[in-house]
Motif scaffolding. Sequence first.
Motif, PDB file in Angstrom:
ATOM      1  N   ALA A 190      -4.809  11.034   3.940  1.00 33.12           N
ATOM      2  CA  ALA A 190      -4.501  10.553   2.590  1.00 33.12           C
ATOM      3  C   ALA A 190      -4.735  11.650   1.555  1.00 33.12           C
ATOM      4  CB  ALA A 190      -5.345   9.322   2.275  1.00 33.12           C
ATOM      5  N   LEU A 206     -12.225   4.192  -1.015  1.00 28.40           N
ATOM      6  CA  LEU A 206     -10.829   4.044  -0.633  1.00 28.40           C
ATOM      7  C   LEU A 206     -10.514   2.566  -0.427  1.00 28.40           C
ATOM      8  CD1 LEU A 206     -10.575   6.908   2.019  1.00 28.40           C
ATOM      9  CD2 LEU A 206      -9.685   6.951  -0.315  1.00 28.40           C
ATOM     10  N   THR A 207      -9.284   2.189  -0.695  1.00 31.63           N
ATOM     11  CA  THR A 207      -8.842   0.816  -0.457  1.00 31.63           C
ATOM     12  C   THR A 207      -7.804   0.812   0.657  1.00 31.63           C
ATOM     13  OG1 THR A 207      -7.120   1.001  -2.155  1.00 31.63           O
ATOM     14  CG2 THR A 207      -9.264   0.126  -2.838  1.00 31.63           C
ATOM     15  N   ILE A 208      -7.783  -0.288   1.409  1.00 25.97           N
ATOM     16  CA  ILE A 208      -6.815  -0.438   2.488  1.00 25.97           C
ATOM     17  C   ILE A 208      -6.416  -1.903   2.567  1.00 25.97           C
ATOM     18  CG2 ILE A 208      -8.691  -0.672   4.186  1.00 25.97           C
ATOM     19  CD1 ILE A 208      -6.803   0.595   6.260  1.00 25.97           C
ATOM     20  N   GLU A 209      -5.141  -2.165   2.708  1.00 27.68           N
ATOM     21  CA  GLU A 209      -4.661  -3.539   2.781  1.00 27.68           C
ATOM     22  C   GLU A 209      -5.058  -4.167   4.116  1.00 27.68           C
ATOM     23  OE1 GLU A 209      -0.487  -3.447   2.162  1.00 27.68           O
ATOM     24  OE2 GLU A 209      -0.630  -2.793   0.058  1.00 27.68           O
ATOM     25  N   ARG A 221      -0.983  10.299  -0.665  1.00 22.93           N
ATOM     26  CA  ARG A 221      -0.382   8.966  -0.568  1.00 22.93           C
ATOM     27  C   ARG A 221      -1.448   7.921  -0.313  1.00 22.93           C
ATOM     28  NH1 ARG A 221       2.603  11.002   4.322  1.00 22.93           N
ATOM     29  NH2 ARG A 221       2.899   8.797   4.830  1.00 22.93           N
ATOM     30  N   LYS A 222      -1.098   6.683  -0.622  1.00 26.37           N
ATOM     31  CA  LYS A 222      -2.016   5.593  -0.321  1.00 26.37           C
ATOM     32  C   LYS A 222      -1.992   5.318   1.181  1.00 26.37           C
ATOM     33  CE  LYS A 222       0.957   1.519  -0.798  1.00 26.37           C
ATOM     34  NZ  LYS A 222       1.108   0.211  -1.483  1.00 26.37           N
ATOM     35  N   SER A 233      -1.283   3.592   4.460  1.00 30.96           N
ATOM     36  CA  SER A 233      -0.233   2.698   4.945  1.00 30.96           C
ATOM     37  C   SER A 233      -0.156   2.816   6.461  1.00 30.96           C
ATOM     38  CB  SER A 233       1.117   3.091   4.341  1.00 30.96           C
ATOM     39  OG  SER A 233       1.477   4.402   4.774  1.00 30.96           O
TER      40      SER A 233
END
Length: 225
Positions: free
Chosen positions: A202, A170-173, A207-208, A210
């Motif tokens: 998620a 998974l990616t996270i900002e 959804r991504k 956030s």
Amino acid sequence: MNPGQLAFDLPHRAALGAEDFLVSDCNLAAVRMVDAWPDWHGAVQVLVGPAASGKTHLVRVWQERSGADALDPSTLDISTLDARAPGAAIAVEDADRAGFDERTLFHLLNLAREKRLSVLLTARVSPNRWPFALPDLLSRLSAVPVTEIGAPDEALLRTVMLKHFSDRQLTIEPKVLEFLALRIDRSLEAAAAAVDAVDRAALRSGRKISRQLVVEALGPPATME
């Protein structure tokens, strides 16, 4: 992936190699203890730390280096220990919580000295707080070196959560990660639980990750009355 779909408990494999362990001030002493093998001061070492603090990861690193067998304290018996060859290495996790028979543990400590075994025990609390009553065992445990993993700092919490997300692909900002870190207790157990909750949210929503998804996963922050 459609919004509202079911989230399944699909397994994910955590990276547990030596290069994957995140070193910080709180666990540096533990890393140095593992690195010092086989030149330990004493045949038996105890590694103490809270849940999800990295004890199991360090045990796996030590097993890779030493060839140690991982033994279950709840099923361990004296005959199993006696079968160990001189110079063998043994890892026993959760020695304080898994129903360790007192006489078996006492035998293990004696055997470590007699057969020059290397023994690494892990626990959540120091040996002086283990639920044992055998006087000889308590005396022997009091002489065993103990290395503690302390509370993580904010930087380590963020890095650990980033690793958990990476393990789950998974990616996270960065700004969302910082927002998440501010909403959890300062413990690695809380960090792991938060990542799991966000992952499930998620998956359910499609959804991504956030800020809004984090709020939905963890609930609104507590307010002061």
